[in-house]
Motif scaffolding. Structure first.
Motif, short mmCIF file in Angstrom:
data_model
loop_
_atom_site.label_atom_id
_atom_site.label_comp_id
_atom_site.label_asym_id
_atom_site.label_seq_id
_atom_site.Cartn_x
_atom_site.Cartn_y
_atom_site.Cartn_z
N SER A 191 0.82 -1.21 0.00
CA SER A 191 0.00 0.00 0.00
C SER A 191 0.86 1.26 0.00
N VAL A 234 0.63 4.00 -2.99
CA VAL A 234 0.35 5.41 -2.72
C VAL A 234 1.46 6.27 -3.30
N VAL A 280 0.25 9.04 -6.22
CA VAL A 280 0.21 10.48 -5.94
C VAL A 280 0.75 11.30 -7.12
N LEU A 304 -3.81 13.28 -2.06
CA LEU A 304 -3.67 12.77 -0.70
C LEU A 304 -4.66 13.48 0.21
N LEU A 347 -7.03 8.90 2.79
CA LEU A 347 -6.34 8.01 1.85
C LEU A 347 -5.41 7.02 2.53
N LEU A 348 -4.48 7.49 3.30
CA LEU A 348 -3.48 6.59 3.87
C LEU A 348 -4.08 5.60 4.87
N ALA A 363 -5.99 3.05 2.82
CA ALA A 363 -5.08 2.19 2.07
C ALA A 363 -4.43 1.16 2.99
#
Length: 122
Positions: free
Chosen positions: A15, A19, A23, A29, A33-34, A37
């Motif tokens: 992941s 990402v 990006v 972002l 998102l993070l 993910a």
């Protein structure tokens, strides 16, 4: 047999890599998102063993097969194209993409074991 911690670590690593690659391609972002993910890919990385628990060496059926891997790769390709072309990033699509990526990482790790993956798994 690869352990659950190894699968989750691989899923989270995948992941971060995705990402990092998405990006620059325009994926914005956000604070969602993070975590989405990471959680989705960690869940996807252990999902095959939740569906088909590793009770013995022959536990690998359809959801641990090369055919399932092929279907997943087709799904991920379409989802990737949707992520790049959609204006607002849908959290569900994003979660499915990362969960599928974690699932693929699980199958790839299992393919590297001596038992490998069955072709169809029936």
């Amino acid at each position: 047999m690869t352990g659950r911690k190894t699968h989750m670590t691989a899923g989270v690593l995948i992941s971060f890599i995705l990402v990092w690659c998405l990006v620059p391609k325009g994926l914005v972002l956000s604070s969602v998102l993070l975590p989405t993910a990471l959680a989705s890919s960690a869940f996807g990385a252990v999902l095959p063993d939740l569906i088909e628990p590793p009770r013995n060496r022959r536990h690998r059926k359809f959801f641990h097969s090369l055919l399932c891997l092929a279907f997943l790769l087709l799904f991920l390709n379409q989802t990737y194209l949707n992520l790049l072309t959609a204006d607002p990033v849908d959290e569900i699509t994003l979660g499915l993409f990362f969960a599928g990526s974690g699932y693929v990482s699980h199958l790839m790790l299992d393919a590297l074991t001596p038992a490998g993956l069955p072709v169809v798994g029936l």
